[in-house]
Design an enzyme around this catalytic site. Sequence first.
Site, PDB file in Angstrom:
ATOM      1  N   ARG A 142      -3.786   7.626   5.523  1.00  0.00           N
ATOM      2  CA  ARG A 142      -3.423   8.204   5.710  1.00  0.00           C
ATOM      3  C   ARG A 142      -3.880   6.333   5.931  1.00  0.00           C
ATOM      4  O   ARG A 142      -4.922   5.514   6.150  1.00  0.00           O
ATOM      5  CB  ARG A 142      -3.835   7.957   7.333  1.00  0.00           C
ATOM      6  CG  ARG A 142      -4.881   7.599   8.049  1.00  0.00           C
ATOM      7  CD  ARG A 142      -5.478   8.491   9.637  1.00  0.00           C
ATOM      8  NE  ARG A 142      -6.304   8.658  10.159  1.00  0.00           N
ATOM      9  CZ  ARG A 142      -6.890   9.164  11.488  1.00  0.00           C
ATOM     10  NH1 ARG A 142      -5.955  10.194  11.516  1.00  0.00           N
ATOM     11  NH2 ARG A 142      -7.821   8.981  11.399  1.00  0.00           N
ATOM     12  N   GLN A 180       2.418   0.494  10.777  1.00  0.00           N
ATOM     13  CA  GLN A 180       2.933   0.221   9.794  1.00  0.00           C
ATOM     14  C   GLN A 180       2.110   0.715   8.763  1.00  0.00           C
ATOM     15  O   GLN A 180       1.997   0.062   7.475  1.00  0.00           O
ATOM     16  CB  GLN A 180       2.490  -1.537  10.575  1.00  0.00           C
ATOM     17  CG  GLN A 180       3.177  -2.710  10.698  1.00  0.00           C
ATOM     18  CD  GLN A 180       2.677  -3.968  10.873  1.00  0.00           C
ATOM     19  OE1 GLN A 180       2.183  -4.376   9.593  1.00  0.00           O
ATOM     20  NE2 GLN A 180       3.151  -4.852  11.653  1.00  0.00           N
ATOM     21  N   ARG A 230      -7.056  -3.541  16.042  1.00  0.00           N
ATOM     22  CA  ARG A 230      -6.718  -4.815  15.142  1.00  0.00           C
ATOM     23  C   ARG A 230      -5.451  -5.574  15.321  1.00  0.00           C
ATOM     24  O   ARG A 230      -4.994  -6.619  14.609  1.00  0.00           O
ATOM     25  CB  ARG A 230      -6.341  -3.488  13.694  1.00  0.00           C
ATOM     26  CG  ARG A 230      -6.220  -4.353  12.612  1.00  0.00           C
ATOM     27  CD  ARG A 230      -6.119  -3.063  11.542  1.00  0.00           C
ATOM     28  NE  ARG A 230      -6.153  -4.058  10.185  1.00  0.00           N
ATOM     29  CZ  ARG A 230      -5.966  -3.066   9.199  1.00  0.00           C
ATOM     30  NH1 ARG A 230      -4.950  -1.896   9.331  1.00  0.00           N
ATOM     31  NH2 ARG A 230      -5.923  -4.048   8.239  1.00  0.00           N
ATOM     32  N   CYS A 253       2.010   2.231   3.370  1.00  0.00           N
ATOM     33  CA  CYS A 253       2.305   0.927   3.902  1.00  0.00           C
ATOM     34  C   CYS A 253       3.499   1.368   4.516  1.00  0.00           C
ATOM     35  O   CYS A 253       4.777   0.725   3.975  1.00  0.00           O
ATOM     36  CB  CYS A 253       1.562   0.080   3.442  1.00  0.00           C
ATOM     37  SG  CYS A 253       2.219  -1.722   3.514  1.00  0.00           S
ATOM     38  N   GLY A 272       0.996  -1.099   0.092  1.00  0.00           N
ATOM     39  CA  GLY A 272      -0.341  -0.145  -0.054  1.00  0.00           C
ATOM     40  C   GLY A 272       0.976   1.355  -0.385  1.00  0.00           C
ATOM     41  O   GLY A 272       1.849   1.476   0.765  1.00  0.00           O
ATOM     42  N   GLY A 326      -6.598   1.814  -2.314  1.00  0.00           N
ATOM     43  CA  GLY A 326      -7.087   3.336  -1.242  1.00  0.00           C
ATOM     44  C   GLY A 326      -6.441   4.807  -1.737  1.00  0.00           C
ATOM     45  O   GLY A 326      -7.371   5.681  -2.312  1.00  0.00           O
ATOM     46  N   ASP A 352      -4.986  -5.598  -4.084  1.00  0.00           N
ATOM     47  CA  ASP A 352      -5.140  -4.974  -3.142  1.00  0.00           C
ATOM     48  C   ASP A 352      -3.593  -3.824  -2.528  1.00  0.00           C
ATOM     49  O   ASP A 352      -2.523  -4.791  -2.439  1.00  0.00           O
ATOM     50  CB  ASP A 352      -5.894  -5.058  -1.566  1.00  0.00           C
ATOM     51  CG  ASP A 352      -5.950  -4.240  -0.412  1.00  0.00           C
ATOM     52  OD1 ASP A 352      -6.148  -3.153  -0.783  1.00  0.00           O
ATOM     53  OD2 ASP A 352      -5.953  -4.513   0.455  1.00  0.00           O
ATOM     54  N   GLY A 353      -3.357  -2.958  -3.379  1.00  0.00           N
ATOM     55  CA  GLY A 353      -2.714  -1.970  -2.679  1.00  0.00           C
ATOM     56  C   GLY A 353      -1.765  -1.883  -3.531  1.00  0.00           C
ATOM     57  O   GLY A 353      -1.089  -2.237  -4.917  1.00  0.00           O
ATOM     58  N   MET A 385      -4.422   2.085   7.868  1.00  0.00           N
ATOM     59  CA  MET A 385      -5.374   2.144   9.385  1.00  0.00           C
ATOM     60  C   MET A 385      -4.403   1.404  10.565  1.00  0.00           C
ATOM     61  O   MET A 385      -4.559   1.769  11.633  1.00  0.00           O
ATOM     62  CB  MET A 385      -6.360   1.139   8.977  1.00  0.00           C
ATOM     63  CG  MET A 385      -6.722   1.690   7.755  1.00  0.00           C
ATOM     64  SD  MET A 385      -8.478   2.831   9.109  1.00  0.00           S
ATOM     65  CE  MET A 385      -9.095   1.392   9.525  1.00  0.00           C
ATOM     66  N   GLY A 386      -2.955   0.881   9.881  1.00  0.00           N
ATOM     67  CA  GLY A 386      -1.798   1.179  10.986  1.00  0.00           C
ATOM     68  C   GLY A 386      -1.062   2.405  11.749  1.00  0.00           C
ATOM     69  O   GLY A 386       0.063   2.000  11.773  1.00  0.00           O
TER      70      GLY A 386
HETATM   71  P1  IMP Z   1      -2.936   1.744  -1.844  1.00  0.00           P
HETATM   72  O1  IMP Z   1      -4.573   2.557  -2.968  1.00  0.00           O
HETATM   73  O2  IMP Z   1      -1.756   1.888  -2.379  1.00  0.00           O
HETATM   74  O3  IMP Z   1      -2.861   3.200  -1.353  1.00  0.00           O
HETATM   75  O4  IMP Z   1      -3.517   0.700  -0.625  1.00  0.00           O
HETATM   76  C1  IMP Z   1      -4.232   0.363   0.512  1.00  0.00           C
HETATM   77  C2  IMP Z   1      -3.931  -0.897   0.721  1.00  0.00           C
HETATM   78  O5  IMP Z   1      -3.695  -0.505   1.890  1.00  0.00           O
HETATM   79  C3  IMP Z   1      -5.034  -1.285   2.064  1.00  0.00           C
HETATM   80  O6  IMP Z   1      -6.368  -1.330   1.220  1.00  0.00           O
HETATM   81  C4  IMP Z   1      -4.546  -1.777   2.773  1.00  0.00           C
HETATM   82  O7  IMP Z   1      -4.737  -3.286   2.283  1.00  0.00           O
HETATM   83  C5  IMP Z   1      -3.630  -1.120   3.285  1.00  0.00           C
HETATM   84  N1  IMP Z   1      -3.236  -1.087   4.464  1.00  0.00           N
HETATM   85  C6  IMP Z   1      -4.163  -0.002   4.572  1.00  0.00           C
HETATM   86  N2  IMP Z   1      -3.653   0.685   6.019  1.00  0.00           N
HETATM   87  C7  IMP Z   1      -2.309   0.384   6.096  1.00  0.00           C
HETATM   88  C8  IMP Z   1      -1.634   0.051   6.658  1.00  0.00           C
HETATM   89  O8  IMP Z   1      -2.067   1.327   8.229  1.00  0.00           O
HETATM   90  N3  IMP Z   1      -0.418  -0.411   6.754  1.00  0.00           N
HETATM   91  C9  IMP Z   1      -0.276  -1.104   5.162  1.00  0.00           C
HETATM   92  N4  IMP Z   1      -0.646  -1.633   4.407  1.00  0.00           N
HETATM   93  C10 IMP Z   1      -1.995  -0.856   5.130  1.00  0.00           C
END
Ligand code: IMP
Length: 500
Positions: free
Chosen positions: A413, A433, A426, A333, A330, A386, A363-364, A415-416
Amino acid sequence: MSNQRSGLSARELFKRGEGVTYDDFTILNTTYSEIDKSDISLEAHLGRNITLRTPIVASPMDTVTSTAMCIAIALEGGIGCIHYNFKNPDGSPNIEEQIKVVEQVKRFENGFIENPVTVSPEQTIREVLESSQRNKVGKSSIDNFPVTENGEPHGKLLGLLRQQDYSRRLHTNVQVKDRMVPLDKLIMAEWPITLNQANAMLWERHLLLLPIADKKGKLKYLVTRSDLDKNDEFPLTTKDENKRLRVLFAVETRPEFAYPRLERGFASGADGCIIDTSQGFSRYEAEMIKYILQKFPDKLIIGGNISTPEAARLLAKEGLHSYRNGQGTGSICTTAGAIGISRAGAAGIYHSAKSSKMATIGDGGLRQVGDIVKTLTIGADAVMLGYMLAGTQESPGEVEIDEGTGMPIKIYRGMGSKEANVGGIRGYSRLPQGVQGNVNYKGSVHEWIPLIRDGLISAFQVMNVSSIEELHKRMYSGEIRFERRTIASLQESGVHDIKK
Ligand code: IMP
């Protein structure tokens, strides 16, 4: 001339032990295209008969998905998953706040609105406006109210207070009963009535609203013209059997919070849930899947996050329908740095999807439409976004102005992250993270998703495929060809050599 095919098959591209991801490869144009765009479907099947016409799930994150996002994304053919980071003032989880979102989404585009906001004849217009604010759906507050005895949701219908019946300025201290259309002047319908009959009545009688009461005169439903117009405007809408928007909600793996959440969420009509944990290959998740399957056998369960076939096999055996694939990828992440366990996004998807009967949600790490094309091409049935949905008008949070650039931004932001502070709930360790940052304001999902769809349909046309299913077949058979990228080719494929 040799007949050898250009580039690599997916199997050759994703060699064992190599962390290949989106920027490492491109899809080659090796197929003669003769398909019409109108013959292309982007349908994604998530399991339990839930089909999306736009293969996008909004991630359960507190800066991405709440009421407005769930509504907008469902209208555009995707689905939203409501995050679970609603808290009481002491920091403990507030389950009811999450359930309120499920209810708001379900109430949104009803043919029949089951639970319209009702008011009592004794209330003042000021009190009505306050209640309208509290029940706001997305940006718009509610302007029309059935008036019932004591304001009870399904109480005896006494009248209708419409937008044109009161002034927000002149009538603040006036009572509802002095401004409403009283029962003897009100056009209403008696239950039972079909949606088509109700629609016809709206048009015939030149109405915007039609309250429907039972034989005893108690309010049962409200039908509105604006809902009908929305049906016309959004032909892709993800709906349940009762024409309500579909919605998912996130649950943790800790039973003491997850069990009551599941009970309340499904009782409020949610279509499925996501077991939201960064480490889905675990006993906690397996036990949660068992529990949900046994208690709520008709509902969609999405699990994860995982990124290996080992994990996918185990979760499929437990009966999971669909899973999120992506660990440490992510945009917000820091998992890979924090615990050293992660996988390149594309490699994770290819290897796990190949050996899984479950629906795979990539995802991510998806930053642009081309990344979504690649994810779907290498085996994902849908994507979870996200970053690409953060910073939209419908994501939670206010637009701010970036001090450096003067451009509009919104907070996004993990969620971790320390800021989200999901913390103990969680199961995160004290080492965060995820991080918090800003993203550019992107405007409305209603402008953005059609653009994403446009990109996907263009790609499908170039690859000459009519569906995600066909795309996967042709990828596995080696017909879709790929090429590894060098750093120079990567630079070349971005904007270069112009002054911006
Ligand atoms: P993005 O679309 O690249 O921003 O990634 C979003 C994804 O990151 C989410 O759907 C989660 O699977 C993952 N994610 C969300 N919050 C966290 C975090 O704090 N740490 C690690 N992965 C996260």
